[in-house]
Scaffold this motif. Sequence first.
Motif, PDB file in Angstrom:
ATOM      1  N   GLY A 294      47.927  43.972  49.466  1.00 46.87           N
ATOM      2  CA  GLY A 294      49.037  44.239  48.565  1.00 46.87           C
ATOM      3  C   GLY A 294      49.384  43.118  47.613  1.00 46.87           C
ATOM      4  N   SER A 295      49.008  41.880  47.933  1.00 48.67           N
ATOM      5  CA  SER A 295      49.347  40.765  47.043  1.00 48.67           C
ATOM      6  C   SER A 295      48.101  40.110  46.455  1.00 48.67           C
ATOM      7  CB  SER A 295      50.186  39.723  47.786  1.00 48.67           C
ATOM      8  OG  SER A 295      49.472  39.163  48.874  1.00 48.67           O
ATOM      9  N   LEU A 296      46.967  40.834  46.467  1.00 49.02           N
ATOM     10  CA  LEU A 296      45.778  40.293  45.822  1.00 49.02           C
ATOM     11  C   LEU A 296      46.041  40.096  44.334  1.00 49.02           C
ATOM     12  CD1 LEU A 296      42.965  42.524  47.386  1.00 49.02           C
ATOM     13  CD2 LEU A 296      43.630  40.212  48.088  1.00 49.02           C
ATOM     14  N   ALA A 297      45.586  38.968  43.804  1.00 51.32           N
ATOM     15  CA  ALA A 297      45.802  38.672  42.388  1.00 51.32           C
ATOM     16  C   ALA A 297      45.052  39.670  41.513  1.00 51.32           C
ATOM     17  CB  ALA A 297      45.345  37.252  42.075  1.00 51.32           C
ATOM     18  N   VAL A 298      45.610  39.920  40.327  1.00 50.75           N
ATOM     19  CA  VAL A 298      45.014  40.795  39.329  1.00 50.75           C
ATOM     20  C   VAL A 298      44.632  39.960  38.119  1.00 50.75           C
ATOM     21  CG1 VAL A 298      45.517  42.694  37.728  1.00 50.75           C
ATOM     22  CG2 VAL A 298      46.277  42.843  40.116  1.00 50.75           C
ATOM     23  N   ASP A 299      43.454  40.193  37.591  1.00 47.95           N
ATOM     24  CA  ASP A 299      42.990  39.442  36.422  1.00 47.95           C
ATOM     25  C   ASP A 299      44.017  39.516  35.288  1.00 47.95           C
ATOM     26  OD1 ASP A 299      40.529  38.531  37.387  1.00 47.95           O
ATOM     27  OD2 ASP A 299      39.480  40.361  36.805  1.00 47.95           O
ATOM     28  N   GLY A 300      44.388  38.347  34.763  1.00 42.34           N
ATOM     29  CA  GLY A 300      45.274  38.287  33.611  1.00 42.34           C
ATOM     30  C   GLY A 300      46.733  38.535  33.908  1.00 42.34           C
ATOM     31  N   ALA A 301      47.079  38.743  35.177  1.00 47.79           N
ATOM     32  CA  ALA A 301      48.471  39.013  35.547  1.00 47.79           C
ATOM     33  C   ALA A 301      49.162  37.727  36.002  1.00 47.79           C
ATOM     34  CB  ALA A 301      48.521  40.047  36.670  1.00 47.79           C
ATOM     35  N   LEU A 302      50.475  37.804  36.151  1.00 48.26           N
ATOM     36  CA  LEU A 302      51.228  36.736  36.788  1.00 48.26           C
ATOM     37  C   LEU A 302      51.318  37.025  38.279  1.00 48.26           C
ATOM     38  CD1 LEU A 302      54.309  36.267  34.406  1.00 48.26           C
ATOM     39  CD2 LEU A 302      52.186  34.952  34.430  1.00 48.26           C
ATOM     40  N   THR A 303      51.009  36.045  39.096  1.00 52.51           N
ATOM     41  CA  THR A 303      51.342  36.135  40.514  1.00 52.51           C
ATOM     42  C   THR A 303      52.690  35.448  40.696  1.00 52.51           C
ATOM     43  OG1 THR A 303      49.077  36.243  41.343  1.00 52.51           O
ATOM     44  CG2 THR A 303      50.736  35.351  42.831  1.00 52.51           C
ATOM     45  N   LEU A 304      53.677  36.210  41.171  1.00 55.16           N
ATOM     46  CA  LEU A 304      55.030  35.681  41.318  1.00 55.16           C
ATOM     47  C   LEU A 304      55.274  35.427  42.798  1.00 55.16           C
ATOM     48  CD1 LEU A 304      58.164  37.007  39.443  1.00 55.16           C
ATOM     49  CD2 LEU A 304      58.276  35.950  41.677  1.00 55.16           C
TER      50      LEU A 304
ATOM     51  N   SER B  85      45.827  53.307  38.761  1.00 56.83           N
ATOM     52  CA  SER B  85      46.358  52.027  38.271  1.00 56.83           C
ATOM     53  C   SER B  85      45.724  50.880  39.029  1.00 56.83           C
ATOM     54  CB  SER B  85      47.877  51.995  38.419  1.00 56.83           C
ATOM     55  OG  SER B  85      48.230  52.241  39.750  1.00 56.83           O
ATOM     56  N   SER B  86      44.422  51.019  39.302  1.00 58.34           N
ATOM     57  CA  SER B  86      43.752  50.003  40.100  1.00 58.34           C
ATOM     58  C   SER B  86      43.530  48.716  39.337  1.00 58.34           C
ATOM     59  CB  SER B  86      42.407  50.539  40.609  1.00 58.34           C
ATOM     60  OG  SER B  86      41.594  50.924  39.517  1.00 58.34           O
ATOM     61  N   THR B  87      43.665  48.770  38.012  1.00 56.30           N
ATOM     62  CA  THR B  87      43.529  47.558  37.222  1.00 56.30           C
ATOM     63  C   THR B  87      44.821  47.321  36.462  1.00 56.30           C
ATOM     64  OG1 THR B  87      42.576  48.830  35.395  1.00 56.30           O
ATOM     65  CG2 THR B  87      41.041  47.849  36.970  1.00 56.30           C
ATOM     66  N   ALA B  88      44.925  46.157  35.848  1.00 57.89           N
ATOM     67  CA  ALA B  88      46.129  45.818  35.117  1.00 57.89           C
ATOM     68  C   ALA B  88      46.321  46.764  33.934  1.00 57.89           C
ATOM     69  CB  ALA B  88      46.035  44.378  34.620  1.00 57.89           C
TER      70      ALA B  88
END
Length: 470
Positions: free
Chosen positions: A94-104, A5-8
């Motif tokens: 652990g909190s690196l942003a993921v392409d197309g995801a929401l950073t909360l 699950s390394s990507t979104a």
Amino acid sequence: MSSDSSTAPQAADHPPVQQLQTELLQELGPDVVVTDPAVMDAYRTDWTRDASAGQPLAVLRPRTVDEVQAGVRWAAARGIPIVPRGAGSGLSGGSLAVDGALTLSLDRMTAIEIDVATRTAIVEPGALNAQVKAAAAEHGLWYPPDPSSFEICSIGGNVATNAGGLCCVKYGVTTDYVLGLDVVLADGTLVKLGGQRVKDVAGLSLVKLFVGSEGTLGIVTRAILRLVPTPPPPATLVASFPTVQGAADAVVAMCARVRPAMVELMDRASINAVEDYTRMGLDRSAGALLLVQSDAPGEAAVAEVAVIEAACIANGATEVFATYDPEEGAGFVAARRAAFPAVERLGSLLLEDVGVPVPLLPTLLTGIEDIAVRNGVGIPTVAHAGDGNTHPIVVFDAADAAMARSARKAFDEVLALAISLGGTITGEHGIGRLKRAALSDQLGPDVMALTLRIKDALDPAGILNPGAGF
């Protein structure tokens, strides 16, 4: 759910980014939703500065649990991943942003309430560790978990990684102080776990399940933390050794007889980095330095210091200095806390926090020295030596491709060494994204499968912090 699950997660036929951002703004409002790329950039990475950080769809900065729930429900309905984020001081990606995801980001949820009668702190996740300590101190109480970054790390992040720190050799880690949690699940449901009760064995120990889960099972929106009376001012002992082996042997010897409040180790490379950074007069020629504290009351501290001093001398210490002046002792602790920012000035870093049973600490530390030589990289090492938790820091030039490969090889070899010694690849920083590939080597196939079953049960769509932890 696949373990890869390394990507979104792939959600079919997402509307265009601009349309999704417009919908999100309509749902939560511009006070919560950030879409300006220049502002979002500050929320893409943690202290690892890892270049693999993606570009989020938006950053959410809620002030209330209702806003957290609304954001999670919006994302869940569309299959959009969510990366929970505390203060961004994490060391494992652990909190690196993921392409197309929401950073909360929980950085605006900072309320702290101290309940003296129950010796608890009711804390929102964005409150800093230092702020909780200060609020507790006003009532003669203390919150023991003590990461080196306590002044800048958040309680939410501490809970997510089960953070420890300098005092955990005697006082334990975050999970030992979490009595209750409010958690927003992957579908937006809010569950309240535990409470202001010291003893409670009703049902499964779900509070402990979420502590250390790195935002992969739910999002913590409130924590109930146990406080203790403030201990006496500590006595401090500093000892210099010609070798890391001697210092580690001294740790094994002293910890077999007494339980110090702090046992920290610095090797020669970290001593020199800190001295360059702080100019505190540390002994640059020492192969290793031990910083040990006792907060036992009265004459008991004197007796503990005598045992510690004897262990150091018996294992080759060339200089031993003890002080009962709290301010003088705090100066030495400040030097130890400066290790990460000091080493950061030397180049790009890969940060580890491998741990082993204390009797194997000498083997681990000498093995790390061998790995550094074999791979031609610097690995300054500091350690919470009293509980066997070490922080080897691989230093390299990211612009040199060959050196970067050697650094990664050294990083992986340190993880493998810890596992071979019956240790762990992470004592307190978490798996994050940087150590994920090695987790199954430590856990084994059966425990890894069980871990993934729990993840599937709580987050069947795999939207919570994909690629982190497992």
